[in-house]
Each structure stands twice: as structure tokens, then as C-alpha cells.
Design a protein around this motif. Structure first.
Motif, PDB file in Angstrom:
ATOM      1  N   GLU A 176       0.845  -1.192   0.000  1.00 57.45           N
ATOM      2  CA  GLU A 176       0.000   0.000   0.000  1.00 57.45           C
ATOM      3  C   GLU A 176       0.867   1.222   0.000  1.00 57.45           C
ATOM      4  OE1 GLU A 176      -4.023  -1.176   2.476  1.00 57.45           O
ATOM      5  OE2 GLU A 176      -2.767   0.494   3.140  1.00 57.45           O
ATOM      6  N   ARG A 177       0.475   2.224  -0.795  1.00 61.71           N
ATOM      7  CA  ARG A 177       1.201   3.491  -0.703  1.00 61.71           C
ATOM      8  C   ARG A 177       0.236   4.649  -0.612  1.00 61.71           C
ATOM      9  NH1 ARG A 177       5.973   4.649  -4.320  1.00 61.71           N
ATOM     10  NH2 ARG A 177       6.226   2.570  -5.206  1.00 61.71           N
ATOM     11  N   LYS A 178       0.548   5.514   0.316  1.00 66.82           N
ATOM     12  CA  LYS A 178      -0.310   6.672   0.515  1.00 66.82           C
ATOM     13  C   LYS A 178       0.054   7.736  -0.512  1.00 66.82           C
ATOM     14  CE  LYS A 178      -1.359  10.057   4.087  1.00 66.82           C
ATOM     15  NZ  LYS A 178      -0.970  10.562   5.399  1.00 66.82           N
ATOM     16  N   GLY A 179      -0.964   8.312  -1.142  1.00 63.54           N
ATOM     17  CA  GLY A 179      -0.720   9.341  -2.151  1.00 63.54           C
ATOM     18  C   GLY A 179      -1.102  10.716  -1.649  1.00 63.54           C
ATOM     19  N   PRO A 180      -1.298  11.670  -2.557  1.00 58.19           N
ATOM     20  CA  PRO A 180      -1.685  13.024  -2.149  1.00 58.19           C
ATOM     21  C   PRO A 180      -3.168  13.079  -1.757  1.00 58.19           C
ATOM     22  CG  PRO A 180      -1.488  12.864  -4.534  1.00 58.19           C
ATOM     23  CD  PRO A 180      -1.111  11.524  -4.005  1.00 58.19           C
ATOM     24  N   ARG A 181      -3.535  14.170  -1.125  1.00 57.75           N
ATOM     25  CA  ARG A 181      -4.948  14.351  -0.801  1.00 57.75           C
ATOM     26  C   ARG A 181      -5.726  14.576  -2.097  1.00 57.75           C
ATOM     27  NH1 ARG A 181      -4.174  18.104   3.791  1.00 57.75           N
ATOM     28  NH2 ARG A 181      -5.321  19.617   2.561  1.00 57.75           N
ATOM     29  N   VAL A 182      -7.030  14.331  -2.016  1.00 58.80           N
ATOM     30  CA  VAL A 182      -7.870  14.431  -3.205  1.00 58.80           C
ATOM     31  C   VAL A 182      -7.846  15.857  -3.764  1.00 58.80           C
ATOM     32  CG1 VAL A 182     -10.244  14.273  -4.047  1.00 58.80           C
ATOM     33  CG2 VAL A 182      -9.318  12.511  -2.521  1.00 58.80           C
ATOM     34  N   ASP A 183      -7.738  16.835  -2.840  1.00 59.13           N
ATOM     35  CA  ASP A 183      -7.753  18.223  -3.309  1.00 59.13           C
ATOM     36  C   ASP A 183      -6.355  18.769  -3.618  1.00 59.13           C
ATOM     37  OD1 ASP A 183      -6.807  18.228  -0.797  1.00 59.13           O
ATOM     38  OD2 ASP A 183      -8.338  19.569   0.059  1.00 59.13           O
ATOM     39  N   LEU A 207      -0.632  14.530  -8.011  1.00 53.69           N
ATOM     40  CA  LEU A 207      -1.300  13.260  -8.310  1.00 53.69           C
ATOM     41  C   LEU A 207      -0.599  12.562  -9.470  1.00 53.69           C
ATOM     42  CD1 LEU A 207      -3.581  11.238  -7.899  1.00 53.69           C
ATOM     43  CD2 LEU A 207      -4.967  12.580  -9.493  1.00 53.69           C
ATOM     44  N   ASN A 208      -0.285  13.345 -10.507  1.00 53.61           N
ATOM     45  CA  ASN A 208       0.388  12.741 -11.664  1.00 53.61           C
ATOM     46  C   ASN A 208       1.720  12.121 -11.266  1.00 53.61           C
ATOM     47  OD1 ASN A 208      -1.711  13.357 -13.321  1.00 53.61           O
ATOM     48  ND2 ASN A 208      -0.795  15.274 -14.090  1.00 53.61           N
ATOM     49  N   GLY A 209       2.445  12.840 -10.430  1.00 56.75           N
ATOM     50  CA  GLY A 209       3.742  12.319  -9.962  1.00 56.75           C
ATOM     51  C   GLY A 209       3.547  11.005  -9.232  1.00 56.75           C
ATOM     52  N   PHE A 210       2.539  10.959  -8.396  1.00 55.44           N
ATOM     53  CA  PHE A 210       2.271   9.749  -7.625  1.00 55.44           C
ATOM     54  C   PHE A 210       1.922   8.592  -8.555  1.00 55.44           C
ATOM     55  CE2 PHE A 210      -0.798   7.125  -5.111  1.00 55.44           C
ATOM     56  CZ  PHE A 210       0.120   6.622  -4.212  1.00 55.44           C
ATOM     57  N   ARG A 258       2.741   8.181 -11.648  1.00 51.76           N
ATOM     58  CA  ARG A 258       3.949   7.718 -12.353  1.00 51.76           C
ATOM     59  C   ARG A 258       4.769   6.809 -11.441  1.00 51.76           C
ATOM     60  NH1 ARG A 258       4.292  12.733 -14.569  1.00 51.76           N
ATOM     61  NH2 ARG A 258       5.693  13.493 -12.923  1.00 51.76           N
ATOM     62  N   GLY A 259       4.878   7.217 -10.204  1.00 48.47           N
ATOM     63  CA  GLY A 259       5.707   6.466  -9.242  1.00 48.47           C
ATOM     64  C   GLY A 259       5.174   5.059  -9.021  1.00 48.47           C
ATOM     65  N   VAL A 260       3.865   4.897  -8.914  1.00 49.44           N
ATOM     66  CA  VAL A 260       3.325   3.569  -8.617  1.00 49.44           C
ATOM     67  C   VAL A 260       2.932   2.821  -9.878  1.00 49.44           C
ATOM     68  CG1 VAL A 260       2.565   4.153  -6.282  1.00 49.44           C
ATOM     69  CG2 VAL A 260       1.008   4.508  -8.216  1.00 49.44           C
ATOM     70  N   GLY A 261       2.906   3.530 -11.022  1.00 49.24           N
ATOM     71  CA  GLY A 261       2.591   2.876 -12.293  1.00 49.24           C
ATOM     72  C   GLY A 261       1.118   2.493 -12.409  1.00 49.24           C
ATOM     73  N   LEU A 262       0.226   3.299 -11.865  1.00 56.42           N
ATOM     74  CA  LEU A 262      -1.212   3.010 -11.953  1.00 56.42           C
ATOM     75  C   LEU A 262      -1.921   4.187 -12.617  1.00 56.42           C
ATOM     76  CD1 LEU A 262      -1.890   1.571  -8.359  1.00 56.42           C
ATOM     77  CD2 LEU A 262      -1.551   0.270 -10.465  1.00 56.42           C
ATOM     78  N   THR A 263      -3.206   3.974 -12.948  1.00 56.08           N
ATOM     79  CA  THR A 263      -4.013   5.091 -13.443  1.00 56.08           C
ATOM     80  C   THR A 263      -4.925   5.558 -12.316  1.00 56.08           C
ATOM     81  OG1 THR A 263      -5.612   3.505 -14.263  1.00 56.08           O
ATOM     82  CG2 THR A 263      -3.975   4.325 -15.835  1.00 56.08           C
ATOM     83  N   LYS A 264      -5.519   6.744 -12.519  1.00 53.93           N
ATOM     84  CA  LYS A 264      -6.297   7.373 -11.449  1.00 53.93           C
ATOM     85  C   LYS A 264      -7.450   6.485 -10.979  1.00 53.93           C
ATOM     86  CE  LYS A 264      -8.740  11.701 -10.523  1.00 53.93           C
ATOM     87  NZ  LYS A 264      -9.161  12.979 -11.109  1.00 53.93           N
ATOM     88  N   ASP A 265      -8.105   5.793 -11.963  1.00 54.81           N
ATOM     89  CA  ASP A 265      -9.254   4.983 -11.586  1.00 54.81           C
ATOM     90  C   ASP A 265      -8.878   3.723 -10.807  1.00 54.81           C
ATOM     91  OD1 ASP A 265      -8.049   4.384 -14.062  1.00 54.81           O
ATOM     92  OD2 ASP A 265      -9.664   2.953 -14.486  1.00 54.81           O
TER      93      ASP A 265
END
Lengths: 690, 310
Positions: free
Chosen positions: A69-76, A82-85, A87-94
Motif C-alpha cells: 500500500e502506498r499513501k498518495g496526495p490528498r484528493v484536493d 497526483l500525476n507524480g504519484f 507515475r511512481g506507482v505505475g497506476l491510473t487514477k481509476d
């Protein structure tokens, strides 16, 4: 569950590196597997001159699945974060989860990491391990970029289970892993395929390869011993040579040969050394005469003539080698019988150290010191000086030129041939000793004088030119020399105030001044290490080092041994507490009042029984202690101190030091001071921890 | 290694001829000895210089070698101040170099089925050439018969690719194969020849002459001057601009410079035999020769043979 078999097949690996390399291979691979989540039941490493072999049994087939599990940025948070995050985890927003966090809604990436097969993991870690293998010395070959100890030719790597074996697939610098190996270089060079460790080991044995170095060593040792025994002789033990020889052969065949009678009057040590150093032969001796009569060599193969050709060849080489040794011996004897003057002259041309003059000059200094030391160690002064003069003469001999390790011993033979007294020969052999913490210490007085003189000259000379050991660097083995002096003194109960004595001598080549106080603390450091190994704690040593005459190591160590014994007893422990209590109170009050309570306390001011008892106990102990210390009987001194334990305990139990009456208080503080000074006359108790 | 054992050779020269043939058959250029005094076959530019750079190379040759301090007036059964080495250098070292080497022993009549051949760790270093490599001394029944080295560095340069070097001490090897105990008794040519010569017939007298000269007569002042001259000339050649004013071509004179390095090295060996070099000076002289070797290596790698673009 599967078993791994890895064989790295190369050109001949130096014998001295094989065992270490096998152990390193095992550690590196098992560590890497465990890091990747693959556990195992058992691992073993084997080696031959041409192969490093690793077996790991009971490997997990797969590493466990993991969820990360990795914690990302807040929704706001801004889009960029968010984009940086992502890229780092290699996932899409959905694919992200949104969870309520203390600070609001936050993105989380939850990633399933499926386990990987042991085979995949091995294929990844093995090339890295092989490329970065910690050989003491490695090389390149041909056009390769890979480094290995010698050219690496093939890699066998399989995982085997009950249902068969699979190759762990990888490639390093053009070498592809496979399931193939070859037998003995000459006896069975064919390649064959391998399915399991058991089959590998069995088939290698029929291909004339004993895989286990211990098995080879044992085989060599048993055969050699039996052959010697059958000839009515005895094998000379040499475990280092055995290990080396076991690393030079895959199929050991032990052969025993004769030493030509021409060489029978060479000293046995010369035969043993020459055969060992040049030919890696074992020596076989006649137990009755001590004479070396045969040799044992270990070939790497069987032959149709049962080794006759090989043995004949080895015998011939040995003849040439021993002819050299005999030539040296006979030349040396001529010079020895003529009094060794030629050798002494030669040493005038040999530089000992460019700032410290020649060997001859050094020997003159040692002889002078030995003469002065002689009465202290109970040796005849003239004999000690003469022995020192001749102790290193053999360094010029041809035999020692050829075999440096025979230094001293040859001197003894030559001294005997020259008709010199045995003490001189013995000093020649023994004066290098002790060479370490466990080496034998000479006890013959002349040897002790020369051995001490030699080491003291070395130490003072290098101190004079300020070439002291630093950190791990001690190129002139000065630590060893200092420990040698300490052991010579202690184990022969030599009594000398070393600092004082050295101060009265003419010291050191080059005439530089020697910082003797600094040298003494160097000795003290060595002594601490030495005594620590003997079970004496560092604080006890410090308590003794702080006493007068700490340059008399025998006195120092007697005190330390008695003190450690006392410290370990119940009386000692309690008395130490009493001392500390007295010392603490006294120090605090002295500081507060700005005076030292050093006057003699008066017994007539004692009120309490416990106080009176302490006065009388101190009065009784004082003369006993003085006598014991004068007689250097520290056991008796400790016994006298032990008698103070109960009265001191009683005093603290019943008496209040800080009495209302200032007179009483002062007297009691002076009484505490008396306790302190009485105890400090034995050792510096404040240095003892407790 | 399926070769059948060759017949026994009968003379020193037959062993040399068989080695020449064997290595010729295995693709080496058979070169001739270098025409200067050297201490070992390694000094031949076909080894020292050709081990540098990336151009493939394969050469084999006999090299007379001189070690003045080893002179024994022809009396010692196997010590000589002048002897022969057989030298093979292949770049890059082929994967089957050990097998090729064993084949050469077979070719000179060492029956692999009857003898015990071993590869015993022995790392090679030449402080005068600034060179080192890893390998073995090869033992046959306990006797060292060859040196086997993978060159790692020469003249301070990494060897890329690596050369495999084989050095055979010919007299010792031949004495063993021929079953002779004293080198001077060894048949030089065919023992049945009309004029059969032993090694002693050829070299006994020269060993005596050179031993005397090396140890007692060589003029040390002259030698010291020779050393300085060779050192200076080497430096001067290296310092000369690469462009030849006469032809306008770029000509780096690596080999002529290296000749001076060889000369300095041999003069040093002679001075050593004369006993005029102290322990401390020894290191300094070795360092001076190494500095020359390094200059020559630096120059050679700038040449076409040394792998530089033409």
C-alpha cells in the motif's frame, strides 16, 4: 519444494582460495534468496580445484504474494502531485482508492505483488552474485568483461524436485546455464547431464572426482598414514599442507617414495621444509631416530603403472632440490666451524632499516643490552653477550637465505657444529620467541636475556625514529615485540623496573631520544589486552596501573591477580561498596567545605561502638597491610582488607557521619579518609567500577 | 585430449622443432628470437608490445635469455646464465588454451596417461615491465615445466583483450623428457648424427667465459654509463615529434624506444651480477626501467599495431 544445485566450473582455482569461495557462495546465494522471500531447509558448499558447488535443499517454490500500500496526495491536492504519484506507482487514477484520512480524503495505491518462482529469483540474483564475487584476486580472460579467479567455463544450475529437474535459465558474458558437467580433466573428461545432486555426486565419483575437500583430505591422510605405518614409519602431521594438497587434486592418489641416502645427514627440519615448500610433499620419519626417511606425494590420477612413472619423476625433482639444500648445508658448515666470522662480516653490509643502520650495528646494541639484562634474569653476562652476537649470524647462511623460516633453528645447528656451548645455540633458536600470545616463551636464562634485548632494542629504536604502530598498521610488528617482552617478564617472574632500567641504558640506533613514558604506556596497552584475555577486567588493571612502580610488570600483575580475586569475592564486593560510600561522602563534603580532611582521626572522639570497632580494626589492619605490601604479598594484603569489611559496614549502619557536633563530624570525615588511604595503599580503588 | 602419445624425442633441438611445428599447426606465427639481450622471452616486443591494444595476435618463438646472476661456470646441473625459453602469446586468449597447452606437452613426448600434470597457483609479475597476470606454474610429476599466464596489465596499461602467455623453460623441460641429469650431458642434435653434439659441447665454454665476465670483469663504470645512455635515448626517442619532417608521415618510434628499454634492463642485470647495486638502489633502478617500459607502452598504443586508428 525443490533442491538447487549450482556448479561453477572453471580452470584451476588456487588451493588457498577454494574453501573461502565455497563458503562465500553459500552465504551470498542463501542471503539473496531469503531477502527475496524464499526460505530453505539446508545448504551446503563444496569445492574442487575446478569447481565451486552449492546445494540448497527444500527451497520454497515461490515467494509469498505481497500486498503493498502506498499513501498518495490528498484528493484536493494539485494535479501535478497526483500525476507524480501515479507515475511512481505505475497506476491510473481509476485504479486508486480514496480513503478518509485525518486530514481529509486521500488517494491510496494498493498493489498486489504476486510471488515469484524460485527459478525466476535465482535467474536474477545469480548473475549479480557471480559478477561481483569477492575473490581475493580476480582476472579477465579472452575478450570477456566478466571477472573470475581463473577463466569460468560452464555453469550448471538446476532446480530438482520429485517430478524432475529444470534448468535455471540465465546467461553471463556468453556462458549459458545448463545441466551439464564434466569429470576429471584427464581420467573422464566427457560431459554428462545432471538431474539431481545425488546423481551428480555419484556420477562425478565414477568420473574420478571427489567433490568434498574434506573427503579428499581424509582419504589422503588415511592412505598416507597407512603407507607410512606399513613401512614401519610415521607420517609427520601437517594440516595446512594437507588442506592445500586436497585443493590441488580431484582424484587423490597417494604415493610414497624414497629419499636418497645422500641426504640422510641433513637436519630433519631442512628435509621437511625443502620438501614441503618446493614440492608439497609430506615427510615420513623414523620414530626411533627422528630421521626423515621417505616422502609422500599426492598425484591427481591413477596410471597403468600404478604411479611408478610419476613417483620416479617426483623422486628426480626431489633429488635436485635436496642437492641444492645439501650444497647450502655443507657450505654453511664450513663457515660455522670456522667461527661464523664471515657471516657476522656480511651483516655489516645488510641494512636493517635506512634510519637505523645495519644489522651488525643492531646486533651490537642487542649484545650490550643482553649483557646488562643477564644479572636480572640470572644469566652469565659474557655468555649472554656472546649469544646475542651470534643469535642472528645464521641470517647470512645460505640455508636461511633459501628458507627464511629456518632462521634461528639453523643457528642452533651451526652453533653446535662450531662447538659453542648449548646455551648459545638455544638462544639463537629461541630468541625470536614468543611470536604471539600462545607461542612458547623461552625459559633458559641466556635465551631470555637475548630475547628481551632483541625486542627492547627493536621497540626503543623504532620509538627513537617515531615509527610507532598506528591503527591496523604495524609493519615492524612492534605490538608483538612488546607483548613478547611482557610475556618473557611475567612467565619467567623477571623483576625489573623497566622504565628506570631502560633509562640507564644506551639505547636505539641513530642516537635519537626515546620517549620512554610513551613507550611505557604502549606496554601498558599491550598488558591490558593480555590480562583481559587472562580474565582480569580493565578497571582492575587501571586500579593497579595507577600504583607506583607500574613499570615492574611482575609486581603489577601480582597485584592485579590478587585484586581481581578479591573483587570477585563477597568481601571484596561489600568492601568496594563501603569504599565508594566513604569516598563519595568525603569528596562531597570536601568540595562543600573547601578543605581536605587529611588529618589522623582521633580514636578518643569515637562515641559509638561501631565507630570504636572501626578504629580498632584499622589499627589492626594497618601494620598487616604495610607488611604485606612491603613483602609484595598482595593476597595477604587483600586478606587484611577483607577484615575491614564488617567494621566498615557496621560503621555506616550505626553511625551518622554528618553529626551535629562539628568536632565529631570532622573526626568522622578524617576517619573516612583513613579508610580511603588505607585501601588506596593496596590499589587505586576509585578506579574500580561497581 | 584424444591425441595418442607422441614418440620420444631424442635431442634438445628435436623438442624445439616439435614445439615450433605444434604451434605453427595451431595457428601461431613462428617468429625468430629478438636480436637483443633479454632476461626472458616476455621482453621480446612480440609479447610485451603486442599484448597491448585490441588487435588479435598469435606468435610463438624461441628466445635466448640471459640471467647473469645465475651463472655457475657450467658446473651446476641446471643453472645457466644463458638459456632458452619457448614463448607463446595468443590474444585474445582462446577458451581452449589449457587444452592447446597440454597438446604441446603431448607433442614433445610427455604421455598424458602416465604423468601427473597439475596447474599450481603462481601469479606472475614483472616489476621492470610494469606487468602482471594471473595463472599457474604447470607441474609435471612435481616439476615445474611451464608458466601459464593471463596478462592483465603491461606497461601500466590494462590488457583488453587479455593475452594468454605460455613460457617453457626449454633446458629443464628437455632434460626431463630426455631423462638427462646434467644439462651439459644433454644431446643437442641427434645422438646418432655423424657429428653428435651435447649441450656442453655447445655451451660449456661460453658459460665459463660469461660467468667470469658477468661476475668479475664487466666494467661497471662503462655499464653505468650504458644505463644512463639507454635511458636518455629512450626518453629522447619518445619525445621526438610524431611527424617525420622528411616524409611528412606520422611515425611513432615505439620499437626503437623499447630497444633502449630492453638495453637498460639488461645492463641493470649485469650491474646486479657485479654486486654493485645495493638493496635500496635496486628498487630505484627497477623503477627507472619500469618508467621506460611505461613510456614505450604509452607510445605503442598510439600506433596502428597498438590498436590506434590508422
Amino acid at each position: 519444494m525443490a533442491d538447487l544445485l549450482l556448479e561453477l566450473f572453471s580452470e584451476e582455482i588456487p588451493a588457498r582460495m577454494q574453501a573461502r569461495a565455497a563458503a562465500d557462495l553459500k552465504k551470498l546465494v542463501t542471503d539473496a534468496l531469503v531477502d527475496a522471500g524464499i526460505t530453505y531447509a539446508d545448504a551446503g558448499a563444496l569445492s574442487t580445484p575446478r569447481r565451486l558447488c552449492l546445494t540448497i535443499d527444500g527451497l520454497l517454490d515461490k515467494s509469498p504474494d505481497l500486498t503493498e500500500e502506498r499513501k498518495g496526495p490528498r484528493v484536493d491536492a494539485p494535479e501535478q502531485a497526483l500525476n507524480g504519484f501515479l507515475r511512481g506507482v505505475g497506476l491510473t487514477k481509476d485504479q486508486l482508492e480514496i480513503r478518509d484520512d485525518k486530514k481529509g480524503q486521500t488517494y491510496y495505491a494498493v498493489m498486489q505483488k504476486p510471488g515469484r518462482t524460485a527459478s525466476e529469483i535465482l535467474a536474477e540474483v545469480l548473475p549479480q552474485i557471480i559478477r561481483n564475487f569477492p575473490w581475493p584476486k580476480s582476472m579477465r580472460w579472452g575478450s570477456s568483461s566478466l571477472r573470475w579467479v581463473r577463466p569460468l567455463h560452464s555453469i550448471l544450475c538446476i532446480l530438482s524436485a520429485e517430478d524432475g529437474a529444470e534448468i535455471v535459465d540465465f546467461e553471463i558474458d556468453g556462458i549459458e546455464s545448463a545441466n551439464l558437467t564434466a569429470g576429471h580433466r584427464f581420467l573422464a573428461p566427457q560431459w554428462f547431464s545432471v538431474k539431481s545432486f545425488a546423481q551428480y555426486q555419484t556420477e562425478l565419483k565414477s568420473a574420478f572426482v571427489m567433490l568434498d575437500s574434506e573427503e579428499r583430505a581424509e582419504h589422503i591422510w588415511e592412505d598416507a598414514k597407512n603407507m607410512a605405518f606399513a613401512a614401519g614409519l610415521e607420517l609427520v602431521e601437517d594440516s595446512a599442507l594437507l588442506a592445500e594438497v586436497a585443493g590441488l587434486v580431484e582424484w587423490p592418489v597417494v604415493l610414497m617414495g624414497d629419499i636418497a641416502p645422500d641426504f640422510m645427514n641433513l637436519p630433519p627440519e631442512v628435509l621437511i621444509t625443502s620438501m614441503r615448500e618446493h614440492q608439497k610433499f609430506f615427510s615420513v620419519k623414523n620414530a626411533k631416530t627422528g630421521q626423515i626417511e621417505k616422502f609422500i606425494t599426492v598425484a591427481n590420477r591413477t596410471t597403468a603403472d600404478n604411479g611408478a612413472t610419476i613417483l620416479a619423476g617426483n623422486q628426480k625433482v626431489l633429488f635436485a632440490r635436496l642437492s641444492d639444500a645439501k650444497f647450502f648445508w655443507e657450505n654453511d658448515l664450513r663457515i660455522a666451524k670456522a667461527g661464523m666470522d664471515v657471516w657476522a662480516d656480511k651483516l655489516t653490509n645488510v641494512t636493517f632499516h635506512n634510519k637505523l643502520g645495519t644489522q651488525a650495528e643492531r646486533i651490537d646494541r642487542i649484545a650490550k643490552l643482553a649483557r646488562e639484562l643477564a644479572p636480572i634474569v640470572g644469566a652469565d653476562a659474557d655468555l649472554a653477550a656472546k649469544a646475542a652476537k651470534l643469535a642472528k649470524a645464521d641470517l647470512s647462511s645460505e640455508m636461511v637465505g633459501e628458507f627464511a623460516k629456518l632462521q634461528g633453528l639453523m643457528g642452533r645447528y651451526y652453533a653446535a657444529e662450531a662447538g659453542l656451548p648449548d646455551e648459545i645455540g638455544a638462544a639463537s633458536e629461541e630468541h625470536y620467541s614468543p611470536l604471539g600470545p600462545t607461542d612458547t616463551v623461552p625459559s633458559a636464562p641466556v635465551s631470555v636475556a637475548v630475547a628481551m634485548a632483541d625486542k627492547l632494542d627493536t621497540l626503543t629504536s623504532f620509538w627513537a625514529i617515531d615509527e610507532k604502530p598506528t591503527g591496523s598498521k604495524d609493519p615492524f610488528a612492534l605490538r608483538r615485540a612488546a607483548l613478547g617482552v611482557i610475556r618473557l617478564i611475567l612467565e619467567n617472574s623477571v623483576r625489573v623496573d623497566l622504565l628506570k632500567w631502560l633509562g640507564a641504558q644506551t639505547l636505539a640506533g641513530g642516537g635519537g631520544a626515546v620517549d620512554l613514558d610513551n613507550l611505557l604506556s604502549f606496554f601498558h596497552d599491550r598488558l591490558k589486552v593480555y590480562l583481559k584475555d587472562a580474565g582480569i577486567k580493565h578497571d582492575v588493571i587501571d586500579a593497579c596501573l595507577a600504583m607506583p612502580r607500574n613499570d615492574d610488570f611482575s609486581l603489577l600483575v601480582n597485584r592485579a591477580r590478587a585484586l581481581q580475586g578479591f573483587r570477585d569475592s563477597a568481601d571484596g564486593e561489600n568492601l568496594l561498596q563501603g569504599f565508594k560510600r566513604a569516598n563519595n561522602i568525603l569528596t562531597a563534603e570536601e568540595k562543600k567545605d573547601g578543605v581536605f580532611y587529611e588529618l589522623d582521626p582521633e580514636a578518643k572522639l569515637a562515641e559509638d561502638d561501631a565507630e570504636k570497632a572501626l578504629f580498632s580494626a584499622l589499627d589492626t589492619a594497618q601494620p598487616l597491610l604495610d607488611g604485606a605490601i612491603k613483602a609484595e604479598d598482595f593476597t595477604a594484603a587483600m586478606a587484611a582488607l577483607a577484615a575491614l569489611r564488617a567494621p566498615i559496614d557496621g560503621f555506616f549502619e550505626h553511625v551518622q557521619v554528618n553529626a551535629d557536633s562539628e568536632i565529631l563530624r570532622r573526626n568522622r570525615l578524617c576517619l573516612l579518609n583513613r579508610i580511603r588511604s588505607v585501601m588506596n595503599s593496596v590499589a587505586a580503588f576509585e578506579k574500580i567500577e561497581g | 585430449m584424444a591425441q595418442t602419445a607422441s614418440s620420444k624425442p631424442r635431442s634438445f633441438q628435436e623438442i624445439i622443432l616439435r614445439l615450433q611445428n605444434y604451434w605453427a599447426e595451431n595457428g601461431c606465427a613462428i617468429m625468430q628470437p629478438y636480436d637483443m639481450e633479454v632476461g626472458a622471452g616476455t621482453f621480446h616486443p612480440a609479447t610485451t608490445l603486442r599484448a597491448l591494444g585490441n588487435k588479435p595476435w598469435a606468435a610463438a618463438y624461441v628466445q635466448p635469455s640471459r640471467r647473469p646472476t645465475d651463472g655457475r661456470y657450467g658446473e651446476n646441473p641446471n643453472r645457466l646464465q644463458h638459456y632458452y625459453q619457448y614463448q607463446v602469446l595468443i590474444k585474445p586468449s582462446p577458451p581452449n588454451l589449457q587444452d592447446l597447452y597440454l597438446g604441446s606437452l603431448n607433442a614433445i613426448g610427455i604421455d598424458m596417461e602416465m604423468h601427473d600434470i597439475r596447474f599450481v597457483e603462481d601469479d606472475w609479475e614483472s616489476p621492470t615491465l610494469g606487468a602482471w597476470g594471473l595463472g599457474w606454474e604447470v607441474w609435471c610429476d612435481g616439476m615445474e615445466v611451464s608458466q601459464f599466464t593471463y596478462f592483465q596489465q603491461v606497461g601500466g596499461h590494462d590488457c583488453k583483450p587479455v593475452s594468454g602467455e605460455l613460457t617453457y623453460g626449454l633446458e629443464r623441460l628437455a632434460m626431463y623428457v630426455l631423462g638427462v641429469d646434467h644439462v651439459m650431458d644433454m644431446p643437442f642434435n641427434d645422438p646418432d648424427a655423424a657429428i653428435a653434439l651435447k649441450y656442453g659441447d655447445v655451451f660449456k665454454q661460453t658459460e665459463q667465459e660469461y660467468s667470469r665476465w658477468n661476475f668479475d670483469v664487466a666494467d661497471t663504470d662503462t655499464l653505468l654509463q650504458h644505463f644512463k645512455d639507454a635511458e636518455a635515448e629512450c626518453q629522447r626517442i619518445i619525445d621526438t615529434p610524431h611527424e617525420d619532417p622528411k616524409t611528412g608521415a606520422k611515425i611513432i618510434m615505439a620499437h626503437p624506444a623499447y630497444d633502449q628499454c630492453i638495453k637498460a634492463s639488461h645492463v641493470f642485470n649485469l650491474l646486479d651480477a657485479r654486486g654493485v647495486i645495493s638493496v635500496t638502489e635496486r628498487q630505484a633502478y627497477i623503477g627507472r626501467v619500469r618508467a621506460l617500459a611505461k613510456l614505450c607502452a604509452d607510445a605503442f598504443v598510439q600506433t596502428e599495431a597498438g590498436g590506434a586508428a590508422p
